[in-house]
Structures are given as structure tokens and as C-alpha cells.
Design a protein around this motif. Structure first.
Motif, PDB file in Angstrom:
ATOM      1  N   LEU A  94       9.436 -22.217  20.754  1.00 41.07           N
ATOM      2  CA  LEU A  94       8.934 -20.842  20.758  1.00 41.07           C
ATOM      3  C   LEU A  94      10.088 -19.844  20.935  1.00 41.07           C
ATOM      4  CD1 LEU A  94       6.421 -18.968  20.776  1.00 41.07           C
ATOM      5  CD2 LEU A  94       6.442 -19.180  23.266  1.00 41.07           C
ATOM      6  N   ILE A  95      10.928 -20.086  21.926  1.00 40.93           N
ATOM      7  CA  ILE A  95      12.045 -19.174  22.200  1.00 40.93           C
ATOM      8  C   ILE A  95      13.057 -19.204  21.054  1.00 40.93           C
ATOM      9  CG2 ILE A  95      13.999 -18.722  23.746  1.00 40.93           C
ATOM     10  CD1 ILE A  95      12.184 -19.829  26.041  1.00 40.93           C
ATOM     11  N   ALA A  96      13.361 -20.394  20.538  1.00 42.37           N
ATOM     12  CA  ALA A  96      14.335 -20.520  19.442  1.00 42.37           C
ATOM     13  C   ALA A  96      13.825 -19.868  18.160  1.00 42.37           C
ATOM     14  CB  ALA A  96      14.657 -21.987  19.192  1.00 42.37           C
ATOM     15  N   GLY A  97      12.525 -19.762  18.004  1.00 52.51           N
ATOM     16  CA  GLY A  97      11.952 -19.112  16.835  1.00 52.51           C
ATOM     17  C   GLY A  97      11.944 -17.591  16.944  1.00 52.51           C
ATOM     18  N   GLN A  98      12.133 -17.069  18.156  1.00 52.22           N
ATOM     19  CA  GLN A  98      12.074 -15.626  18.383  1.00 52.22           C
ATOM     20  C   GLN A  98      13.430 -14.953  18.490  1.00 52.22           C
ATOM     21  OE1 GLN A  98       9.813 -15.494  22.009  1.00 52.22           O
ATOM     22  NE2 GLN A  98       7.840 -15.629  20.956  1.00 52.22           N
ATOM     23  N   GLN A  99      14.488 -15.721  18.784  1.00 54.41           N
ATOM     24  CA  GLN A  99      15.792 -15.127  19.070  1.00 54.41           C
ATOM     25  C   GLN A  99      16.900 -16.050  18.571  1.00 54.41           C
ATOM     26  OE1 GLN A  99      16.226 -14.436  23.269  1.00 54.41           O
ATOM     27  NE2 GLN A  99      18.425 -14.116  23.127  1.00 54.41           N
ATOM     28  N   GLN A 100      18.015 -15.472  18.136  1.00 51.82           N
ATOM     29  CA  GLN A 100      19.164 -16.262  17.712  1.00 51.82           C
ATOM     30  C   GLN A 100      20.089 -16.524  18.901  1.00 51.82           C
ATOM     31  OE1 GLN A 100      19.869 -17.786  14.657  1.00 51.82           O
ATOM     32  NE2 GLN A 100      17.707 -17.272  14.448  1.00 51.82           N
ATOM     33  N   PHE A 101      20.622 -17.745  18.978  1.00 44.98           N
ATOM     34  CA  PHE A 101      21.519 -18.142  20.059  1.00 44.98           C
ATOM     35  C   PHE A 101      22.845 -18.615  19.487  1.00 44.98           C
ATOM     36  CE2 PHE A 101      17.273 -18.590  21.814  1.00 44.98           C
ATOM     37  CZ  PHE A 101      17.408 -17.988  23.057  1.00 44.98           C
ATOM     38  N   THR A 102      23.902 -18.386  20.256  1.00 47.15           N
ATOM     39  CA  THR A 102      25.206 -18.920  19.853  1.00 47.15           C
ATOM     40  C   THR A 102      25.374 -20.346  20.348  1.00 47.15           C
ATOM     41  OG1 THR A 102      26.241 -17.969  21.835  1.00 47.15           O
ATOM     42  CG2 THR A 102      26.344 -16.663  19.800  1.00 47.15           C
ATOM     43  N   ASP A 103      24.692 -20.669  21.463  1.00 49.01           N
ATOM     44  CA  ASP A 103      24.829 -21.985  22.085  1.00 49.01           C
ATOM     45  C   ASP A 103      23.484 -22.477  22.601  1.00 49.01           C
ATOM     46  OD1 ASP A 103      27.922 -22.122  22.230  1.00 49.01           O
ATOM     47  OD2 ASP A 103      27.454 -20.204  23.180  1.00 49.01           O
ATOM     48  N   ILE A 104      23.298 -23.803  22.565  1.00 46.75           N
ATOM     49  CA  ILE A 104      22.080 -24.419  23.100  1.00 46.75           C
ATOM     50  C   ILE A 104      22.496 -25.658  23.873  1.00 46.75           C
ATOM     51  CG2 ILE A 104      19.906 -25.592  22.544  1.00 46.75           C
ATOM     52  CD1 ILE A 104      19.834 -23.940  19.934  1.00 46.75           C
ATOM     53  N   THR A 105      21.995 -25.787  25.112  1.00 48.82           N
ATOM     54  CA  THR A 105      22.142 -27.050  25.830  1.00 48.82           C
ATOM     55  C   THR A 105      20.772 -27.705  25.847  1.00 48.82           C
ATOM     56  OG1 THR A 105      21.697 -26.144  28.040  1.00 48.82           O
ATOM     57  CG2 THR A 105      24.001 -26.168  27.302  1.00 48.82           C
ATOM     58  N   LEU A 106      20.739 -28.984  25.576  1.00 51.83           N
ATOM     59  CA  LEU A 106      19.479 -29.704  25.444  1.00 51.83           C
ATOM     60  C   LEU A 106      19.532 -30.982  26.268  1.00 51.83           C
ATOM     61  CD1 LEU A 106      16.741 -30.262  24.039  1.00 51.83           C
ATOM     62  CD2 LEU A 106      18.034 -31.135  22.086  1.00 51.83           C
ATOM     63  N   ASP A 107      18.634 -31.100  27.232  1.00 57.87           N
ATOM     64  CA  ASP A 107      18.539 -32.312  28.035  1.00 57.87           C
ATOM     65  C   ASP A 107      17.957 -33.416  27.163  1.00 57.87           C
ATOM     66  OD1 ASP A 107      18.445 -34.146  30.093  1.00 57.87           O
ATOM     67  OD2 ASP A 107      16.793 -33.198  31.149  1.00 57.87           O
ATOM     68  N   LEU A 108      18.550 -34.582  27.233  1.00 56.30           N
ATOM     69  CA  LEU A 108      18.089 -35.702  26.419  1.00 56.30           C
ATOM     70  C   LEU A 108      16.722 -36.204  26.877  1.00 56.30           C
ATOM     71  CD1 LEU A 108      18.996 -37.499  24.068  1.00 56.30           C
ATOM     72  CD2 LEU A 108      19.918 -39.063  25.763  1.00 56.30           C
ATOM     73  N   ASN A 109      16.450 -36.075  28.163  1.00 51.54           N
ATOM     74  CA  ASN A 109      15.193 -36.579  28.711  1.00 51.54           C
ATOM     75  C   ASN A 109      14.371 -35.409  29.246  1.00 51.54           C
ATOM     76  OD1 ASN A 109      13.195 -38.192  29.712  1.00 51.54           O
ATOM     77  ND2 ASN A 109      14.405 -39.064  31.369  1.00 51.54           N
ATOM     78  N   LEU A 110      13.378 -34.992  28.466  1.00 54.56           N
ATOM     79  CA  LEU A 110      12.510 -33.869  28.850  1.00 54.56           C
ATOM     80  C   LEU A 110      11.180 -34.415  29.351  1.00 54.56           C
ATOM     81  CD1 LEU A 110      13.159 -31.508  25.812  1.00 54.56           C
ATOM     82  CD2 LEU A 110      13.999 -31.215  28.143  1.00 54.56           C
ATOM     83  N   GLY A 111      11.179 -34.927  30.566  1.00 51.02           N
ATOM     84  CA  GLY A 111       9.959 -35.532  31.104  1.00 51.02           C
ATOM     85  C   GLY A 111       9.574 -36.742  30.280  1.00 51.02           C
TER      86      GLY A 111
END
Length: 180
Positions: free
Chosen positions: A40-57
Motif C-alpha cells: 500500500l505504502i509503496a504504491g502511494q509514494q516513491q522511495f530511494t531505499d527499501i529495507t525488507l525483513d526476510l521473515n515477516l511473521g
């Protein structure tokens, strides 16, 4: 242009702390605690950087990489995980991540890794003479992860491929990965 970062992590305290650290460094930071919020957030705004946890629950961050890459084609995507393995690193890079970092990591380490080149090669300031070979236990963990990945996470098929009893493999998988 102001740098902006999307932090996708199910650990709310870690994500908030990381966001605050990045805001102090002049970033505009947003936090998503699950896959749905991230998309949802990535579809609304452009980012220069993203950190993504490999294990999301119960969800895998690996499944989110291609979706985030489609929404944010110019963002640097960094995978953060407490369970680093060579197999998941390779898979994450193949899916479109730019780099990979094992937790625990502070904002300085995350920023340093985001700013490293996209190949994930260590920056020049890191001393290669500190290299420590992996322990036999860690090598076993890495091999199990690679074979598990080759069998799409199927524990029974992995146990057969490793000529190991399924319960033994499950016990090994339930343990925290051993250090170097």
C-alpha cells in the motif's frame, strides 16, 4: 533530492527505532509492519531505499521482492534478516534485491550497505584480513538451507536428498543458525 526509505519489518520496535535513526540522518522514513502495508505504502509514494525483513511473521519477505521492485524500480532494496544463509541470499538477489545484511544491524550498518554498490561486494574500508572461515556447524547449516531451497522448502524431499531422517532435519531447522 531528499532520500526516502521504506522500512518493512514485523518487529515494530526495531522498525520504529531504525526509522527514527534515518530521520535524524535527514531521510524521510515510512514503516510497514506487514506485506499488505508495504504494498500500500509503496504504491502511494516513491522511495530511494527499501529495507525488507526476510521473515515477516508467517510471511516470507522473498515473496515481496518482485512486487516491491515492480512498484519501486529505482529503489535500492536491502534484505535484512536474523537468519542469513547463502541460499536465501542468492535467491533474494535473483528476485531483484540489491544487497543483503544480517541482523542485528544498526542504522549506520544499514546505510553503509545501502550505499555500497549493488553487487554486495564489501566496501573498501572493510578489512579482508579479518576473514574467518566458517565452522563445520555453519557449513552444515548453509548446505541444509541450499538443499531446502532447491526443494522449494519441502522438508520431506530435503530430508530424502540429504539422506537424513525427516525429524532430525526438522530439529536442525528449528535451531538458530550457528555463528561463523
Amino acid at each position: 533530492m531528499m532520500r526516502s526509505i521504506l522500512i518493512v519489518d514485523d518487529d515494530e520496535v526495531f522498525a520504529s527505532t531504525l526509522a527514527l535513526s534515518f530521520e535524524r540522518k535527514g531521510f524521510q522514513a515510512s514503516v510497514a509492519l506487514n506485506k499488505e502495508q508495504a504494498l500500500l505504502i509503496a504504491g502511494q509514494q516513491q522511495f530511494t531505499d527499501i529495507t525488507l525483513d526476510l521473515n515477516l511473521g508467517e510471511q516470507s519477505g522473498l515473496q515481496l521482492i518482485t512486487q516491491l521492485r515492480a512498484l519501486q524500480p529505482n529503489a535500492t532494496i536491502l534484505i535484512l534478516t536474523g537468519y542469513a544463509s547463502i541460499a536465501t541470499t542468492v535467491q533474494a538477489i535473483k528476485l531483484g534485491a540489491d544487497n543483503y545484511l544480517a541482523k542485528p544491524a544498526d542504522s549506520a550498518a544499514v546505510l553503509r550497505t545501502l550505499d555500497d554498490d549493488a553487487t554486495g561486494i564489501a566496501s573498501a574500508e572493510e578489512d579482508v584480513s579479518d576473514f574467518q572461515p566458517m565452522s563445520v556447524s555453519r557449513l552444515e547449516w548453509e548446505h541444509i538451507q541450499r538443499v531446502l531451497n532447491e526443494h522449494d522448502g519441502n522438508v520431506s524431499a530435503t530430508a530424502r536428498a540429504l539422506n537424513m531422517h525427516r525429524r532430525t532435519l526438522q530439529r536442525k531447522l528449528a535451531k538458530r543458525p550457528v555463528g561463523r
